[in-house]
Design a protein around this motif. Structure first.
Motif, PDB file in Angstrom:
ATOM      1  N   GLU A  88       4.713  -8.681  -8.246  1.00  0.00           N
ATOM      2  CA  GLU A  88       5.676  -7.584  -8.192  1.00  0.00           C
ATOM      3  C   GLU A  88       5.041  -6.456  -7.396  1.00  0.00           C
ATOM      4  O   GLU A  88       3.948  -6.017  -7.725  1.00  0.00           O
ATOM      5  CB  GLU A  88       5.947  -7.047  -9.603  1.00  0.00           C
ATOM      6  CG  GLU A  88       7.195  -7.521 -10.247  1.00  0.00           C
ATOM      7  CD  GLU A  88       7.353  -6.892 -11.628  1.00  0.00           C
ATOM      8  OE1 GLU A  88       7.153  -5.680 -11.757  1.00  0.00           O
ATOM      9  OE2 GLU A  88       7.658  -7.648 -12.546  1.00  0.00           O
ATOM     10  N   PRO A  89       5.690  -5.972  -6.378  1.00  0.00           N
ATOM     11  CA  PRO A  89       5.119  -4.826  -5.668  1.00  0.00           C
ATOM     12  C   PRO A  89       5.171  -3.587  -6.562  1.00  0.00           C
ATOM     13  O   PRO A  89       6.035  -3.483  -7.437  1.00  0.00           O
ATOM     14  CB  PRO A  89       6.031  -4.659  -4.447  1.00  0.00           C
ATOM     15  CG  PRO A  89       7.294  -5.330  -4.816  1.00  0.00           C
ATOM     16  CD  PRO A  89       6.936  -6.418  -5.782  1.00  0.00           C
ATOM     17  N   PRO A  90       4.235  -2.668  -6.381  1.00  0.00           N
ATOM     18  CA  PRO A  90       4.247  -1.467  -7.227  1.00  0.00           C
ATOM     19  C   PRO A  90       5.486  -0.617  -6.982  1.00  0.00           C
ATOM     20  O   PRO A  90       5.990  -0.549  -5.857  1.00  0.00           O
ATOM     21  CB  PRO A  90       2.986  -0.721  -6.796  1.00  0.00           C
ATOM     22  CG  PRO A  90       2.617  -1.266  -5.484  1.00  0.00           C
ATOM     23  CD  PRO A  90       3.147  -2.658  -5.424  1.00  0.00           C
ATOM     24  N   PRO A  91       6.006   0.000  -8.039  1.00  0.00           N
ATOM     25  CA  PRO A  91       7.198   0.837  -7.883  1.00  0.00           C
ATOM     26  C   PRO A  91       6.870   2.128  -7.138  1.00  0.00           C
ATOM     27  O   PRO A  91       5.718   2.545  -7.066  1.00  0.00           O
ATOM     28  CB  PRO A  91       7.623   1.129  -9.318  1.00  0.00           C
ATOM     29  CG  PRO A  91       6.388   0.988 -10.116  1.00  0.00           C
ATOM     30  CD  PRO A  91       5.570  -0.059  -9.425  1.00  0.00           C
ATOM     31  N   ALA A  92       7.897   2.743  -6.617  1.00  0.00           N
ATOM     32  CA  ALA A  92       7.727   4.006  -5.888  1.00  0.00           C
ATOM     33  C   ALA A  92       7.365   5.119  -6.860  1.00  0.00           C
ATOM     34  O   ALA A  92       7.682   5.068  -8.052  1.00  0.00           O
ATOM     35  CB  ALA A  92       9.015   4.354  -5.160  1.00  0.00           C
ATOM     36  N   ARG A  93       6.677   6.109  -6.358  1.00  0.00           N
ATOM     37  CA  ARG A  93       6.325   7.288  -7.137  1.00  0.00           C
ATOM     38  C   ARG A  93       7.027   8.477  -6.489  1.00  0.00           C
ATOM     39  O   ARG A  93       6.464   9.147  -5.627  1.00  0.00           O
ATOM     40  CB  ARG A  93       4.811   7.460  -7.166  1.00  0.00           C
ATOM     41  CG  ARG A  93       4.161   6.291  -7.901  1.00  0.00           C
ATOM     42  CD  ARG A  93       2.686   6.206  -7.783  1.00  0.00           C
ATOM     43  NE  ARG A  93       2.156   5.894  -6.478  1.00  0.00           N
ATOM     44  CZ  ARG A  93       2.070   4.686  -5.942  1.00  0.00           C
ATOM     45  NH1 ARG A  93       2.536   3.659  -6.588  1.00  0.00           N
ATOM     46  NH2 ARG A  93       1.531   4.506  -4.766  1.00  0.00           N
ATOM     47  N   PRO A  94       8.278   8.726  -6.905  1.00  0.00           N
ATOM     48  CA  PRO A  94       9.074   9.757  -6.222  1.00  0.00           C
ATOM     49  C   PRO A  94       8.526  11.169  -6.450  1.00  0.00           C
ATOM     50  O   PRO A  94       7.968  11.474  -7.499  1.00  0.00           O
ATOM     51  CB  PRO A  94      10.458   9.611  -6.851  1.00  0.00           C
ATOM     52  CG  PRO A  94      10.199   9.016  -8.187  1.00  0.00           C
ATOM     53  CD  PRO A  94       8.994   8.130  -8.016  1.00  0.00           C
ATOM     54  N   LYS A  95       8.712  11.987  -5.445  1.00  0.00           N
ATOM     55  CA  LYS A  95       8.289  13.386  -5.508  1.00  0.00           C
ATOM     56  C   LYS A  95       9.319  14.155  -6.330  1.00  0.00           C
ATOM     57  O   LYS A  95      10.490  14.163  -6.003  1.00  0.00           O
ATOM     58  CB  LYS A  95       8.221  13.935  -4.086  1.00  0.00           C
ATOM     59  CG  LYS A  95       7.516  15.223  -3.967  1.00  0.00           C
ATOM     60  CD  LYS A  95       6.073  14.935  -3.887  1.00  0.00           C
ATOM     61  CE  LYS A  95       5.407  15.885  -2.932  1.00  0.00           C
ATOM     62  NZ  LYS A  95       4.011  15.942  -3.189  1.00  0.00           N
ATOM     63  N   VAL A  96       8.890  14.788  -7.426  1.00  0.00           N
ATOM     64  CA  VAL A  96       9.819  15.522  -8.278  1.00  0.00           C
ATOM     65  C   VAL A  96       9.529  17.021  -8.316  1.00  0.00           C
ATOM     66  O   VAL A  96      10.334  17.794  -8.804  1.00  0.00           O
ATOM     67  CB  VAL A  96       9.810  14.971  -9.730  1.00  0.00           C
ATOM     68  CG1 VAL A  96      10.389  13.569  -9.760  1.00  0.00           C
ATOM     69  CG2 VAL A  96       8.425  14.993 -10.317  1.00  0.00           C
ATOM     70  N   ALA A  97       8.365  17.414  -7.815  1.00  0.00           N
ATOM     71  CA  ALA A  97       8.010  18.837  -7.811  1.00  0.00           C
ATOM     72  C   ALA A  97       7.093  19.110  -6.629  1.00  0.00           C
ATOM     73  O   ALA A  97       6.581  18.189  -5.995  1.00  0.00           O
ATOM     74  CB  ALA A  97       7.313  19.207  -9.114  1.00  0.00           C
ATOM     75  N   ALA A  98       6.886  20.374  -6.352  1.00  0.00           N
ATOM     76  CA  ALA A  98       5.985  20.755  -5.269  1.00  0.00           C
ATOM     77  C   ALA A  98       4.531  20.575  -5.713  1.00  0.00           C
ATOM     78  O   ALA A  98       4.229  20.521  -6.909  1.00  0.00           O
ATOM     79  CB  ALA A  98       6.220  22.218  -4.894  1.00  0.00           C
ATOM     80  N   VAL A  99       3.640  20.467  -4.747  1.00  0.00           N
ATOM     81  CA  VAL A  99       2.212  20.340  -5.036  1.00  0.00           C
ATOM     82  C   VAL A  99       1.709  21.650  -5.639  1.00  0.00           C
ATOM     83  O   VAL A  99       2.027  22.731  -5.155  1.00  0.00           O
ATOM     84  CB  VAL A  99       1.430  20.008  -3.743  1.00  0.00           C
ATOM     85  CG1 VAL A  99      -0.059  19.998  -4.018  1.00  0.00           C
ATOM     86  CG2 VAL A  99       1.877  18.676  -3.193  1.00  0.00           C
TER      87      VAL A  99
END
Length: 86
Positions: A52-63
């Motif tokens: 299984e390829p790793p799932p995406a890690r969506p950007k939810v906030a600013a750095v």
């Protein structure tokens, strides 16, 4: 490759520098929940032969770059009170 981030209006900092990493906490702003759950099942998938390829890690906030907080020294007050009570 240096990654420069603006800390103040006239100051840039390389966030990959070891000294910077030891004195500040860098939050990348990504949601790692699905990835951590995927990683927890790594041995299961390995034993069953599932890829299984790793799932995406969506950007939810600013750095965010914030200084690490220093631990409070609690024992000092207790010792001083005990000494003064004697």
């Amino acid at each position: 490759m240096p990654t420069m981030k603006r800390v103040s209006k006239d100051r840039l900092v390389d966030i990959n520098d070891e000294l910077v990493k030891s004195s500040v906490h860098i939050d990348d702003g990504c949601d790692w929940t699905a990835y951590l759950n995927w990683q927890a099942k790594a041995n299961y998938r390995l034993s069953k032969g599932i890829y299984e390829p790793p799932p995406a890690r969506p950007k939810v906030a600013a750095v965010k770059i914030e200084p690490k907080k220093k631990a409070r020294k609690r024992g000092y007050q207790v010792v001083q009170k005990a000494i003064s009570a004697v």
